[in-house]
Design a protein around this motif. Structure first.
Motif, PDB file in Angstrom:
ATOM      1  N   ARG A 153      39.565  66.367  42.776  1.00  0.00           N
ATOM      2  CA  ARG A 153      39.022  65.006  42.616  1.00  0.00           C
ATOM      3  C   ARG A 153      39.448  64.383  41.286  1.00  0.00           C
ATOM      4  O   ARG A 153      39.698  63.185  41.206  1.00  0.00           O
ATOM      5  N   ALA A 154      39.535  65.187  40.244  1.00  0.00           N
ATOM      6  CA  ALA A 154      39.996  64.673  38.942  1.00  0.00           C
ATOM      7  C   ALA A 154      41.448  64.206  39.044  1.00  0.00           C
ATOM      8  O   ALA A 154      41.819  63.191  38.445  1.00  0.00           O
TER       9      ALA A 154
ATOM     10  N   ALA B 264      41.353  60.954  40.734  1.00  0.00           N
ATOM     11  CA  ALA B 264      40.754  59.954  39.840  1.00  0.00           C
ATOM     12  C   ALA B 264      41.798  59.371  38.882  1.00  0.00           C
ATOM     13  O   ALA B 264      41.712  58.191  38.524  1.00  0.00           O
ATOM     14  N   GLU B 265      42.785  60.163  38.487  1.00  0.00           N
ATOM     15  CA  GLU B 265      43.848  59.642  37.629  1.00  0.00           C
ATOM     16  C   GLU B 265      44.597  58.508  38.333  1.00  0.00           C
ATOM     17  O   GLU B 265      44.922  57.488  37.716  1.00  0.00           O
TER      18      GLU B 265
ATOM     19  N   GLN C  48      43.321  56.651  40.706  1.00  0.00           N
ATOM     20  CA  GLN C  48      42.362  55.555  40.796  1.00  0.00           C
ATOM     21  C   GLN C  48      42.290  54.780  39.488  1.00  0.00           C
ATOM     22  O   GLN C  48      42.306  53.552  39.489  1.00  0.00           O
ATOM     23  N   HIS C  49      42.212  55.478  38.372  1.00  0.00           N
ATOM     24  CA  HIS C  49      42.112  54.813  37.071  1.00  0.00           C
ATOM     25  C   HIS C  49      43.367  54.003  36.754  1.00  0.00           C
ATOM     26  O   HIS C  49      43.295  53.029  36.000  1.00  0.00           O
TER      27      HIS C  49
END
Length: 106
Positions: A32-33, A36-37, A39-40
């Motif tokens: 998920r991290a 998330a990169e 996504q960010h």
């Protein structure tokens, strides 16, 4: 390389290898991290698991894999990103299909 206005969308379809549910769940925070990169950076359209049964939490039935649609400069960049995913590196995904995608609706 394309700029942000001409990047393509790519579908990344990860197929889970059998018998790895415990390992998948233990690596979920790192997976998920990694997403998330994307996504960010404003390049994630959608991402999520594909359960084997009609349930948000499939329990012991587990998952078919994952679906991610994101923006990348090209197919090579999409593949490099997918292959750097913790699930891929740990062998959770037995196969990863990556294809260009054109969003038509909505």
């Amino acid at each position: 390389k394309r700029d942000a206005l001409t990047r393509m969308l790519y579908v990344i379809l990860g197929h889970d290898a059998p018998g790895n549910l415990d390992q998948r769940l233990s690596l979920r925070p790192q997976h998920r991290a990694h997403i998330a990169e994307l996504q960010h950076a404003g390049r994630l359209v959608i991402a999520g698991p594909r359960p084997r049964v009609e349930a948000i939490d499939p329990g012991a039935a587990g998952y078919h894999g994952s679906l991610i649609i994101g923006e990348f400069d090209d197919l090579v960049a999409a593949r490099e990103w997918a292959e750097s995913d913790p699930y891929f590196k740990a062998g959770i995904f037995s196969q990863v299909d990556i294809q260009p995608f054109v969003k038509a609706l909505p």
